[in-house]
Each structure stands twice: as structure tokens, then as C-alpha cells.
Write a protein that holds these residues in place. Structure first.
Motif, PDB file in Angstrom:
ATOM      1  N   LYS A   1      20.671  -2.713  15.287  1.00  0.00           N
ATOM      2  CA  LYS A   1      20.166  -3.185  16.357  1.00  0.00           C
ATOM      3  C   LYS A   1      19.989  -2.226  17.498  1.00  0.00           C
ATOM      4  N   LYS A   2      20.859  -1.133  17.619  1.00  0.00           N
ATOM      5  CA  LYS A   2      20.878  -0.027  18.515  1.00  0.00           C
ATOM      6  C   LYS A   2      19.509   0.534  18.554  1.00  0.00           C
TER       7      LYS A   2
ATOM      8  N   GLU B   1      16.550  -1.142  19.391  1.00  0.00           N
ATOM      9  CA  GLU B   1      16.385  -1.119  21.055  1.00  0.00           C
ATOM     10  C   GLU B   1      15.780   0.381  21.422  1.00  0.00           C
TER      11      GLU B   1
ATOM     12  N   GLU C   1      11.900   0.171  20.585  1.00  0.00           N
ATOM     13  CA  GLU C   1      11.478  -0.578  21.699  1.00  0.00           C
ATOM     14  C   GLU C   1      11.281   0.142  22.818  1.00  0.00           C
ATOM     15  N   GLU C   2      12.410   0.838  23.171  1.00  0.00           N
ATOM     16  CA  GLU C   2      12.351   1.669  24.508  1.00  0.00           C
ATOM     17  C   GLU C   2      11.231   2.450  24.551  1.00  0.00           C
TER      18      GLU C   2
END
Length: 55
Positions: free
Chosen positions: A30-31, A34, A37-38
């Protein structure tokens, strides 16, 4: 009797360890999602700024 208890405790500890490992892997994934996506959003923002300057 004691042998069975030790085996049961060992089995429970093994299951807990596997569960903790799976949760750790899920959190790491999940990290990473993220971060990806960033970075994509940053790249799109840079591209949009460059497109705006060119027109």
C-alpha cells in the motif's frame, strides 16, 4: 500433556508469525502504491505546466 501444549503454542506462534508477515507485506504494498500515485501525479503536473507554457 505438556508436549501437546508446547506443540499447540508452537503452532499458534507460527500462525501468528505468518499472519504478521502477510500484514507487513500488505502495508508495504500500500505504501508503494501511494508513492507510485504521488510520482505519477507529480509527473502529470509537470507535463501540464509545460503544455500550458507551449500554447
Amino acid at each position: 500433556m505438556n508436549g501437546k501444549i508446547i506443540k499447540v503454542i508452537g503452532l499458534i506462534a507460527t500462525i501468528a508469525g505468518v499472519g504478521a508477515n502477510l500484514i507487513t507485506d500488505w502495508v508495504s504494498e500500500k505504501k508503494m502504491d501511494e508513492k507510485i500515485e504521488e510520482k505519477i501525479n507529480e509527473a502529470l503536473a509537470v507535463r501540464d505546466r509545460k503544455d500550458g507554457e507551449e500554447s
